[in-house]
Write a protein that holds these residues in place. Structure first.
Motif, short mmCIF file in Angstrom:
data_model
loop_
_atom_site.label_atom_id
_atom_site.label_comp_id
_atom_site.label_asym_id
_atom_site.label_seq_id
_atom_site.Cartn_x
_atom_site.Cartn_y
_atom_site.Cartn_z
N ALA A 1 -19.88 -5.36 -0.85
CA ALA A 1 -19.12 -4.22 -0.33
C ALA A 1 -20.02 -3.19 0.32
CB ALA A 1 -18.33 -3.57 -1.48
N ARG B 1 -12.82 -4.76 -0.26
CA ARG B 1 -12.28 -3.55 0.40
C ARG B 1 -12.00 -2.45 -0.62
NH1 ARG B 1 -9.58 -7.58 3.19
NH2 ARG B 1 -7.62 -7.21 2.09
N ASP C 1 -11.70 -10.90 -0.91
CA ASP C 1 -11.85 -10.00 0.23
C ASP C 1 -11.16 -8.66 0.00
OD1 ASP C 1 -13.33 -11.92 1.48
OD2 ASP C 1 -11.73 -12.60 2.82
N HIS C 2 -10.01 -8.73 -0.66
CA HIS C 2 -9.29 -7.49 -0.99
C HIS C 2 -10.11 -6.66 -1.97
CE1 HIS C 2 -5.38 -5.48 -2.67
NE2 HIS C 2 -6.06 -4.66 -1.92
N ARG D 1 0.81 -1.22 0.00
CA ARG D 1 0.00 0.00 0.00
C ARG D 1 0.85 1.28 0.00
NH1 ARG D 1 -4.72 2.26 0.47
NH2 ARG D 1 -5.19 3.87 2.00
N GLN E 1 -15.23 -0.82 -1.44
CA GLN E 1 -15.65 0.02 -0.32
C GLN E 1 -14.89 1.34 -0.30
OE1 GLN E 1 -15.01 -2.78 2.87
NE2 GLN E 1 -17.16 -3.41 2.91
N LYS E 2 -13.57 1.27 -0.53
CA LYS E 2 -12.76 2.50 -0.54
C LYS E 2 -13.14 3.38 -1.73
CE LYS E 2 -8.84 0.74 2.03
NZ LYS E 2 -7.49 0.23 2.02
N SER F 1 -20.28 -2.03 4.40
CA SER F 1 -19.66 -0.73 4.71
C SER F 1 -20.48 0.06 5.71
CB SER F 1 -19.48 0.09 3.43
OG SER F 1 -20.72 0.35 2.82
#
Length: 196
Positions: free
Chosen positions: A192, A159, A155-156, A79, A162-163, A196
Motif C-alpha cells: 500500500a 486501497r 486489492d480492496h 461505499r 492507503q486511505k 501510494s
C-alpha cells in the motif's frame, strides 16, 4: 463528589458496557466490544499526547458510543451506504455524548465542541479531530486489521490501507510502523505504501 469529567467518562463506559457483543482480550478475559474499543482508543491517546485536554479525552472515549444499536446492515451495500452509516453513527454518538456532558455540568459550548470532534468535522485542519482519527486508525491496525484482511479482497484491502494511511498524522505513521504484524499484514502495508 466526582468531577464533571469523571462523571461523563463513567456514564460513557456504562453505555459501552451494555454492548451485547463481547471480545476476547490478550489475557483471555472478555469485555463488551465497544468498551474494549473505547479503552484501546484512550490508551492510544496517551501515547499520542502527553497532556490531552478533557474534551478530546471524552471524544476519543465516546467515538463508537452505542454503535451496535444501528448495525451496518441497516444501510445499503457499497461505499455510499457505508459513509452514510458512519456519518449517522458520528452524529448520534456526538449528540448522546453532548447530553451526558451537559448532565454532568459541562457548558453547552464544551459539549458541542466534543460532539464536533466525535463527528470528525475539520479532519486535517483541527488537531483534536486529527488526534481522534489517529487513535481510530491505530486501534484498527493493531486490533482488527489482521481479521479484516482475511475477509476482504486483496486489492480492496490495499486501497483501505492507503486511505487509512492518508488520514493519519506523521506521528501516527511512526507508531503504526512499529506495530507487530503478521507477514500478510506487513506485506499489505508495504504494498500500500509503495503504491501510494
Amino acid at each position: 463528589m466526582p468531577s464533571s469529567f469523571e462523571q461523563t467518562l463513567t456514564a460513557i463506559d456504562a453505555l459501552h458496557a451494555q454492548d451485547p457483543r463481547h471480545t476476547s482480550l490478550a489475557d483471555g478475559t472478555t469485555l463488551p466490544q465497544e468498551l474494549a474499543y473505547a479503552q484501546r482508543m484512550s490508551q492510544w491517546l496517551e501515547q499520542l499526547h502527553s497532556a490531552p485536554n478533557e474534551l478530546l479525552c471524552i471524544a476519543v472515549r465516546a467515538q463508537h458510543l452505542q454503535r451496535w444499536l444501528v448495525p451496518r446492515s441497516d444501510y445499503p451495500e457499497g461505499r455510499i451506504g457505508y459513509l452514510t452509516w458512519r456519518r449517522d453513527q458520528g452524529e448520534r454518538a456526538g449528540d448522546t455524548t453532548a447530553k451526558l456532558m451537559c448532565d454532568a455540568g459541562y457548558s453547552a459550548a464544551e459539549s458541542e465542541r466534543t460532539a464536533t470532534i466525535i463527528r470528525k468535522k475539520g479532519l486535517g485542519r483541527d488537531p483534536d479531530v486529527q488526534a481522534l482519527e489517529d487513535c481510530a486508525c491505530l486501534v484498527f491496525l493493531e486490533n482488527y486489521f489482521a481479521d479484516f484482511s482475511r475477509k476482504i479482497d486483496h486489492d480492496h484491502m490495499v486501497r483501505i490501507v492507503q486511505k487509512t494511511w492518508g488520514k493519519m498524522s506523521t506521528q501516527a505513521h511512526t507508531l503504526a510502523l512499529a506495530l507487530p504484524m503478521n507477514e500478510t499484514c506487513a506485506a499489505l502495508v508495504k504494498e500500500a505504501l509503495e503504491g501510494s
